[in-house]
Design a protein around this motif. Structure first.
Motif, PDB file in Angstrom:
ATOM      1  N   LYS A   1       1.531  14.949  10.061  1.00  0.00           N
ATOM      2  CA  LYS A   1       1.547  14.011  11.194  1.00  0.00           C
ATOM      3  C   LYS A   1       1.328  12.563  10.759  1.00  0.00           C
ATOM      4  O   LYS A   1       1.629  11.644  11.518  1.00  0.00           O
ATOM      5  CB  LYS A   1       0.488  14.411  12.213  1.00  0.00           C
ATOM      6  N   ASP A   2       0.785  12.362   9.570  1.00  0.00           N
ATOM      7  CA  ASP A   2       0.604  10.999   9.069  1.00  0.00           C
ATOM      8  C   ASP A   2       1.871  10.454   8.417  1.00  0.00           C
ATOM      9  O   ASP A   2       1.902   9.316   7.952  1.00  0.00           O
ATOM     10  CB  ASP A   2      -0.548  10.965   8.060  1.00  0.00           C
TER      11      ASP A   2
ATOM     12  N   SER B   1       6.432  10.040   1.535  1.00  0.00           N
ATOM     13  CA  SER B   1       5.698   8.845   1.138  1.00  0.00           C
ATOM     14  C   SER B   1       5.880   7.716   2.148  1.00  0.00           C
ATOM     15  O   SER B   1       6.884   7.638   2.856  1.00  0.00           O
ATOM     16  CB  SER B   1       6.148   8.376  -0.248  1.00  0.00           C
ATOM     17  N   LEU B   2       4.843   6.878   2.214  1.00  0.00           N
ATOM     18  CA  LEU B   2       4.847   5.689   3.057  1.00  0.00           C
ATOM     19  C   LEU B   2       4.540   4.493   2.182  1.00  0.00           C
ATOM     20  O   LEU B   2       3.639   4.546   1.339  1.00  0.00           O
ATOM     21  CB  LEU B   2       3.744   5.793   4.106  1.00  0.00           C
ATOM     22  N   VAL B   3       5.291   3.427   2.382  1.00  0.00           N
ATOM     23  CA  VAL B   3       5.058   2.186   1.659  1.00  0.00           C
ATOM     24  C   VAL B   3       4.879   1.091   2.716  1.00  0.00           C
ATOM     25  O   VAL B   3       5.744   0.913   3.567  1.00  0.00           O
ATOM     26  CB  VAL B   3       6.258   1.855   0.749  1.00  0.00           C
TER      27      VAL B   3
ATOM     28  N   ARG C   1       0.844  -1.198   0.000  1.00  0.00           N
ATOM     29  CA  ARG C   1       0.000   0.000   0.000  1.00  0.00           C
ATOM     30  C   ARG C   1       0.876   1.242   0.000  1.00  0.00           C
ATOM     31  O   ARG C   1       1.904   1.275   0.677  1.00  0.00           O
ATOM     32  CB  ARG C   1      -0.908   0.027   1.243  1.00  0.00           C
ATOM     33  N   ASN C   2       0.474   2.247  -0.765  1.00  0.00           N
ATOM     34  CA  ASN C   2       1.239   3.493  -0.872  1.00  0.00           C
ATOM     35  C   ASN C   2       0.434   4.668  -0.328  1.00  0.00           C
ATOM     36  O   ASN C   2      -0.775   4.740  -0.548  1.00  0.00           O
ATOM     37  CB  ASN C   2       1.520   3.825  -2.344  1.00  0.00           C
ATOM     38  N   ARG C   3       1.120   5.566   0.363  1.00  0.00           N
ATOM     39  CA  ARG C   3       0.505   6.838   0.767  1.00  0.00           C
ATOM     40  C   ARG C   3       1.489   7.946   0.449  1.00  0.00           C
ATOM     41  O   ARG C   3       2.679   7.818   0.749  1.00  0.00           O
ATOM     42  CB  ARG C   3       0.204   6.846   2.267  1.00  0.00           C
TER      43      ARG C   3
END
Lengths: 379, 255
Positions: free
Chosen positions: B244-245, B73-75, B60-62
């Motif tokens: 913050k995310d 980015s978050l993976v 999942r990517n954000r």
């Protein structure tokens, strides 16, 4: 204390329809090539980990249960709520109630500042094996970093393997002794602020309570784990360079009336694209100074290498060698892991202890060399 | 007359073959993607070896759009099982090395990792860390080469040169359609100047009436015969995420 554990469990069970569960089963076979007579030469074990979580509006319930069985070593049989907590959003922060696990520290060979959770020593599963800390804790992201406040009303004792199992001192364990009057019921408090700026990651911590590492007192044919009082301050620092990570952590304070200092510093340097392939080799060098009576030696020097093949099976090999500054005792370990299928992996591990005299801390473990094969299935 | 025309066309394209024009195109492509705020998507990563065996990962990517700095980015890895829950946080910098952290769920540990590994493979795939990172304009210098028709689309062909010496590439050649400034094809040249990989992006969809995203990115390594497909789905824009995310704290609490 029991209510702290049962509350989150009950809540997640009542919401069982929507709880997301996953877990793993580890099967291990271990042999002990140097086993002294009268001690077990081989054993097999099984470890089941079940994790679940449930969001309840802004709040969350988390459980991580570990059930472990070993055919020969009763010390390695347990049912543990490594985590079982509720997280409540309160104002700008979060309150956690229940059993919780966290990690403090930055080094590879030792983490003296990692004071929240007791080590589940009998699991023989490295840094992953910790006991949940019954606690009420608070976390808030401030402009200066992440603030954590901990209150731990009940102390968890370290777990030990049987006297005829490995590793062990070969003697039965007596009931624990505590320097604090209220023993395991004495409460602990701790706080930590962690932050980063540019290439630096920093954390400052304080602890007041019962030391996690026991002093092992041998007397009358048994070993008594004795837990001192500890008031300490901690500092963690990591500098992230191009291919090198510089790591440092120090614990300084007073342990049952004595000044104590434990510090680890070192570097991890990675060679990328080794041998014209996509392999990476991380070289680890650390020095650990520890003047606490619990320490293996005043100074331990550790060298290691982590080879990562970057293949589709994520094959990796970690080799570590530690020796004290007096060249009297050494510890070596090798761990190789590889994914087998999308839901399974295999690891091979070896540990060897070597000491000039049987009375040295690692000399006590002279018959505890171990070879292990572990097969893990994820569901 | 005919020869005069070809001379004219030749000199016109020669005049256009320029670093200035290359940068203009990159800036325009970046401008057209600005304002997306944040996005989430799911991704299936299919690795294939030279024998055609495949191996799949669920991710999942954000992404949070950066204003002054680069994107964050978050993976998050959902499978295979042994890496489930592992998460990778990246704060992209327009200049210099990105800040990167890895969350190891078994240890409950957040580890800062060195970002000089940008040329290294991401999760054993044919995508390097620098290929999946946010493609900030400042990370390259540019040179417009020519116009060309690719798959029936009138396109710019631009070469770009990584500013960072730790990049694994000497240059990349990008085919970008003139209508929407989408990168349909990228050729990657290794440090010795040989063609290493080709990326083909297809199945483009437009979101929020502005932002184009491919549903398939297919990378082929010409030197090893291996390849990796990234299949994207479930794109959602403007989820209301904020800084913050995308912190170390958020990394520990991901689900």
């Amino acid at each position: 204390m029991r209510s702290l554990l049962i509350l989150p469990l009950a809540m997640s069970i009542s919401a069982a329809q929507a709880v997301e569960w996953n877990g793993r089963v580890d099967l291990d076979a271990r042999v002990f090539p140097a086993a002294a007579s009268g001690t077990i030469e081989s054993t097999q074990g099984m470890n089941v980990t079940l994790e679940g979580f449930q969001d309840l509006g802004d709040h969350r319930a988390v459980v991580e249960l570990v059930g472990r069985y070993d055919r020969r070593d009763s010390g390695r049989r347990s049912l543990e709520a490594r985590q079982a907590y509720l997280r409540f959003l309160v104002g700008e922060g979060d309150v956690f109630i229940g059993h919780r696990q966290t990690f403090w520290g930055t080094a590879e060979s030792a983490n003296p500042v990692d004071l929240i959770n007791q080590s589940d020593g009998a699991a023989q599963d490295g840094k992953e094996a910790k006991l949940g800390a019954p606690s009420v804790s608070y976390e808030q992201d401030l402009d200066v970093g992440l603030l954590q406040l901990w209150y731990m009303p009940h102390f968890r004792e370290r777990t030990f393997n049987d006297a005829d199992a490995h590793p062990s001192a070969g003697l039965p364990m007596a009931a624990a002794q505590f320097d604090r009057d209220r023993g395991a019921n004495a409460d602990d408090v701790a706080a930590r602020l962690s932050t980063y700026a540019g290439d630096w990651d920093l954390a400052f911590s304080a602890f007041h309570g019962t030391a996690r590492d026991p002093i092992l007192v041998v007397a009358g044919g048994s070993v008594t784990p004795t837990y001192p009082r500890l008031k300490s301050l901690g500092l963690e620092a990591q500098y992230t360079g191009d291919a090198s990570l510089w790591k440092f952590e120090v614990l300084s304070g007073e342990q049952s009336g004595d000044d104590v200092l434990a510090a680890v510093g070192g570097v991890e340097y990675t060679l990328y694209g080794l041998a014209g392939r996509v392999w990476d080799l991380g070289l680890i060098a650390e020095v650990s100074r520890d003047d606490r009576p619990q320490a293996t030696a005043d100074q331990m020097n550790t060298l290691g290498g982590r080879l990562t093949l970057n293949d589709t099976q994520d094959t990796s090999v970690l080799v570590l060698a530690s020796r004290d500054a007096d060249n009297e005792q050494s510890f070596y370990s090798v761990e190789a892991t590889r994914r087998i299928t999308k839901t399974s992996s295999l690891s091979l591990e070896g540990r060897w202890y070597d000491a000039d005299r049987p009375t040295l801390p690692l000399g006590v473990l002279a018959d505890d060399d171990e070879l292990r094969m572990r097969f893990s299935v994820f569901f | 007359m005919k020869s005069w025309l070809s001379v004219l066309v030749f000199s016109a394209s020669a005049a256009l073959a320029s670093p200035e024009r290359g940068l203009e195109i990159a800036v325009e492509a970046d401008a057209r993607d600005q304002g997306f705020g944040d996005s989430t998507s799911t991704m299936s990563m299919v690795l294939r070896d030279s024998a055609g065996n495949t191996n799949e990962r669920a991710i999942r990517n954000r992404t949070l759009e950066g204003a002054d700095e680069g994107d964050k980015s978050l993976v998050i890895f959902d499978s295979p099982g042994d890496v489930r829950g592992t998460a990778f946080l990246s704060h992209t910098k327009k200049a210099g090395s990105d800040d990167q952290w890895l969350y190891l769920p078994a240890l409950k540990r957040v580890k800062r990792i060195a970002s000089s590994n940008k040329a290294g493979p991401f999760m054993g795939s044919e995508f390097a860390y620098e290929d999946i990172a946010s493609q900030e304009v400042e990370k390259y210098s540019y040179n417009y080469l020519r116009d060309e028709t690719l798959n029936g689309m009138d396109s710019f062909v631009v070469e770009r040169f990584p500013v960072d010496k730790k990049s694994g590439y000497s240059k990349q050649i990008v085919w970008m359609d003139k209508a929407e400034y989408r990168a349909h094809q990228v050729e990657y040249y290794d440090r010795k100047g040989s063609l290493l990989k080709t990326l083909v992006a297809s199945g483009w969809e437009q979101f929020e009436g502005q932002y184009w995203r491919p549903s398939l990115m297919d990378m082929t390594n010409h030197q090893t015969g291996k390849g990796t497909q990234l299949l994207y789905s479930d794109w959602v824009f403007n989820n209301g995420m904020d800084e913050k995310d995308f912190t170390k704290t958020a990394l520990k609490r991901l689900r």
